[in-house]
Design a protein around this motif. Structure first.
Motif, PDB file in Angstrom:
ATOM      1  N   ARG A 174      -5.384   7.952   5.925  1.00  0.00           N
ATOM      2  CA  ARG A 174      -4.172   8.753   5.963  1.00  0.00           C
ATOM      3  C   ARG A 174      -4.388  10.027   5.161  1.00  0.00           C
ATOM      4  O   ARG A 174      -4.974   9.993   4.085  1.00  0.00           O
ATOM      5  N   MET A 175      -3.938  11.141   5.686  1.00  0.00           N
ATOM      6  CA  MET A 175      -3.991  12.429   4.992  1.00  0.00           C
ATOM      7  C   MET A 175      -5.419  12.789   4.549  1.00  0.00           C
ATOM      8  O   MET A 175      -5.634  13.292   3.460  1.00  0.00           O
ATOM      9  N   GLY A 176      -6.395  12.461   5.398  1.00  0.00           N
ATOM     10  CA  GLY A 176      -7.774  12.796   5.099  1.00  0.00           C
ATOM     11  C   GLY A 176      -8.423  11.917   4.061  1.00  0.00           C
ATOM     12  O   GLY A 176      -9.535  12.213   3.610  1.00  0.00           O
ATOM     13  N   LEU A 177      -7.766  10.833   3.653  1.00  0.00           N
ATOM     14  CA  LEU A 177      -8.297   9.917   2.641  1.00  0.00           C
ATOM     15  C   LEU A 177      -8.443   8.520   3.225  1.00  0.00           C
ATOM     16  O   LEU A 177      -7.696   8.130   4.127  1.00  0.00           O
ATOM     17  N   VAL A 178      -9.393   7.752   2.714  1.00  0.00           N
ATOM     18  CA  VAL A 178      -9.497   6.332   3.018  1.00  0.00           C
ATOM     19  C   VAL A 178      -8.777   5.575   1.903  1.00  0.00           C
ATOM     20  O   VAL A 178      -9.008   5.816   0.718  1.00  0.00           O
ATOM     21  N   TRP A 179      -7.880   4.685   2.305  1.00  0.00           N
ATOM     22  CA  TRP A 179      -7.086   3.895   1.365  1.00  0.00           C
ATOM     23  C   TRP A 179      -7.574   2.456   1.378  1.00  0.00           C
ATOM     24  O   TRP A 179      -8.036   1.940   2.399  1.00  0.00           O
ATOM     25  N   GLU A 180      -7.448   1.793   0.238  1.00  0.00           N
ATOM     26  CA  GLU A 180      -7.859   0.392   0.102  1.00  0.00           C
ATOM     27  C   GLU A 180      -6.660  -0.450  -0.311  1.00  0.00           C
ATOM     28  O   GLU A 180      -5.942  -0.105  -1.254  1.00  0.00           O
ATOM     29  N   THR A 181      -6.451  -1.574   0.403  1.00  0.00           N
ATOM     30  CA  THR A 181      -5.382  -2.512   0.074  1.00  0.00           C
ATOM     31  C   THR A 181      -6.009  -3.862  -0.251  1.00  0.00           C
ATOM     32  O   THR A 181      -6.607  -4.494   0.622  1.00  0.00           O
ATOM     33  N   PRO A 182      -5.901  -4.341  -1.492  1.00  0.00           N
ATOM     34  CA  PRO A 182      -6.480  -5.640  -1.835  1.00  0.00           C
ATOM     35  C   PRO A 182      -5.595  -6.789  -1.366  1.00  0.00           C
ATOM     36  O   PRO A 182      -4.373  -6.642  -1.226  1.00  0.00           O
ATOM     37  N   VAL A 183      -6.204  -7.945  -1.140  1.00  0.00           N
ATOM     38  CA  VAL A 183      -5.462  -9.132  -0.724  1.00  0.00           C
ATOM     39  C   VAL A 183      -6.031 -10.349  -1.447  1.00  0.00           C
ATOM     40  O   VAL A 183      -7.234 -10.427  -1.705  1.00  0.00           O
ATOM     41  N   GLU A 184      -5.144 -11.274  -1.759  1.00  0.00           N
ATOM     42  CA  GLU A 184      -5.541 -12.528  -2.399  1.00  0.00           C
ATOM     43  C   GLU A 184      -4.812 -13.675  -1.719  1.00  0.00           C
ATOM     44  O   GLU A 184      -3.603 -13.598  -1.468  1.00  0.00           O
ATOM     45  N   HIS A 185      -5.537 -14.725  -1.389  1.00  0.00           N
ATOM     46  CA  HIS A 185      -4.930 -15.967  -0.901  1.00  0.00           C
ATOM     47  C   HIS A 185      -5.964 -17.074  -1.002  1.00  0.00           C
ATOM     48  O   HIS A 185      -7.142 -16.836  -1.282  1.00  0.00           O
ATOM     49  N   GLU A 186      -5.547 -18.302  -0.774  1.00  0.00           N
ATOM     50  CA  GLU A 186      -6.466 -19.429  -0.799  1.00  0.00           C
ATOM     51  C   GLU A 186      -7.457 -19.338   0.368  1.00  0.00           C
ATOM     52  O   GLU A 186      -7.187 -18.637   1.350  1.00  0.00           O
ATOM     53  N   PRO A 187      -8.615 -20.007   0.298  1.00  0.00           N
ATOM     54  CA  PRO A 187      -9.563 -19.962   1.418  1.00  0.00           C
ATOM     55  C   PRO A 187      -8.932 -20.508   2.700  1.00  0.00           C
ATOM     56  O   PRO A 187      -8.080 -21.401   2.676  1.00  0.00           O
ATOM     57  N   TRP A 188      -9.382 -19.948   3.834  1.00  0.00           N
ATOM     58  CA  TRP A 188      -8.866 -20.404   5.126  1.00  0.00           C
ATOM     59  C   TRP A 188      -9.282 -21.841   5.415  1.00  0.00           C
ATOM     60  O   TRP A 188     -10.478 -22.163   5.360  1.00  0.00           O
ATOM     61  N   PRO A 189      -8.351 -22.735   5.766  1.00  0.00           N
ATOM     62  CA  PRO A 189      -8.732 -24.039   6.321  1.00  0.00           C
ATOM     63  C   PRO A 189      -9.010 -23.867   7.811  1.00  0.00           C
ATOM     64  O   PRO A 189      -8.098 -23.605   8.595  1.00  0.00           O
ATOM     65  N   ALA A 239     -15.752  14.549   5.748  1.00  0.00           N
ATOM     66  CA  ALA A 239     -16.447  15.777   6.101  1.00  0.00           C
ATOM     67  C   ALA A 239     -15.805  16.348   7.356  1.00  0.00           C
ATOM     68  O   ALA A 239     -15.133  15.664   8.120  1.00  0.00           O
ATOM     69  N   PRO A 240     -15.982  17.654   7.627  1.00  0.00           N
ATOM     70  CA  PRO A 240     -15.348  18.270   8.797  1.00  0.00           C
ATOM     71  C   PRO A 240     -15.693  17.581  10.109  1.00  0.00           C
ATOM     72  O   PRO A 240     -14.910  17.622  11.042  1.00  0.00           O
ATOM     73  N   SER A 241     -16.859  16.929  10.180  1.00  0.00           N
ATOM     74  CA  SER A 241     -17.269  16.288  11.418  1.00  0.00           C
ATOM     75  C   SER A 241     -16.733  14.884  11.570  1.00  0.00           C
ATOM     76  O   SER A 241     -16.972  14.216  12.569  1.00  0.00           O
ATOM     77  N   ASP A 242     -15.973  14.375  10.540  1.00  0.00           N
ATOM     78  CA  ASP A 242     -15.486  13.020  10.587  1.00  0.00           C
ATOM     79  C   ASP A 242     -14.376  12.883  11.625  1.00  0.00           C
ATOM     80  O   ASP A 242     -13.822  13.870  12.103  1.00  0.00           O
ATOM     81  N   ARG A 243     -14.055  11.602  11.957  1.00  0.00           N
ATOM     82  CA  ARG A 243     -13.001  11.370  12.938  1.00  0.00           C
ATOM     83  C   ARG A 243     -11.648  11.782  12.356  1.00  0.00           C
ATOM     84  O   ARG A 243     -11.387  11.645  11.182  1.00  0.00           O
ATOM     85  N   ALA A 244     -10.760  12.217  13.247  1.00  0.00           N
ATOM     86  CA  ALA A 244      -9.401  12.582  12.820  1.00  0.00           C
ATOM     87  C   ALA A 244      -8.556  11.347  12.645  1.00  0.00           C
ATOM     88  O   ALA A 244      -8.914  10.282  13.071  1.00  0.00           O
TER      89      ALA A 244
END
Length: 244
Positions: A174-189, A239-244
């Protein structure tokens, strides 16, 4: 290696939820065909020399913001379906990249603020006998899917099973930046699953080429202690050549 359990504690969640009746349908793709859909600041992750794209339908339940007791009812349960692939930052930190997210709850569309590609639509998850059926159609654009699976016996996850299902952060743009969202939960059964019906146009709508082979399928009754952290910018603008 991808971690089987959460790699970090989400001490101050932005959202709590349960993810239930989840099916993982993963196809192998040529890495270059998937990389074309991902920002150049992220590198498509590979397992066995191929990229993987997952169609992941499930039920979102017990959705509530932080500070609200579990004794207080959250939002009504609703269906969601992710089309996702797996990526790494240049420093090796792995995570998810969403190609699209279908959702039956209009409130979740607000996550577009951090670049999450939500599409509102009509979605349904139902169980009948020993099968689970997922259906969905996008409100605009015509993309849709119908998936019927027959869950099997529980499994002890292999390295590939963990790689395909366990990720502890999501990246968005978003807005030319890469954002990171952390997640926590128990392991998948996890359990084995057999596909009875699979009709979908989400992969085509996302711009994906034909997959290299048949899908790998898992089923999970779900995880009930999901904690999503606050999204933060993590990579400088493209960079200017990156995807929009």
């Amino acid at each position: 290696m991808v971690a089987y359990e959460a790699e970090q504690r989400v001490r101050v969640p932005a959202l709590r939820a349960s993810w239930l009746r989840q099916t993982f349908v993963h196809w192998p793709f040529r890495p270059e065909g998937v990389q074309a859909l991902v920002p150049k600041r992220l590198v498509v992750d590979e397992y066995d020399g191929v990229a993987w794209v997952g169609l992941i339908p499930f039920v979102m339940a017990d959705v509530r913001p932080p500070g609200i007791s579990a004794a207080v009812p959250g939002l009504p349960s609703f269906a969601e379906t992710n089309l996702r692939t797996y990526v790494r930052r240049r420093d090796g930190r792995d995570g998810l990249w969403f190609l699209s997210i279908e959702v039956a709850c209009s409130l979740m569309v607000a996550a577009r603020a951090v670049g999450a590609p939500y599409n509102q639509g009509t979605l349904r998850v139902s169980a009948s006998g020993d099968t689970v059926t997922y259906t969905g159609s996008r409100r605009t654009g015509g993309a849709s899917y119908r998936l019927v699976v027959r869950p099997g016996d529980p499994i002890e996850p292999t390295a590939r099973d963990v790689w395909l299902t366990s990720r502890w952060r999501a990246y968005t743009r978003r807005m030319g930046l890469v954002w990171e969202t952390p997640v926590e939960h128990e392991p998948w059964p996890l359990a084995d699953a057999t596909v009875e019906v699979l009709e979908e146009s989400l992969t085509t709508a996302a711009g994906l080429p034909a997959p290299l082979g048949e899908p790998v399928v898992h089923y999970s009754e779900g995880v009930r202690h999901v904690r999503l952290g606050v999204s933060r910018p993590c990579i400088p603008g493209p960079a200017p050549s990156d995807r929009a």
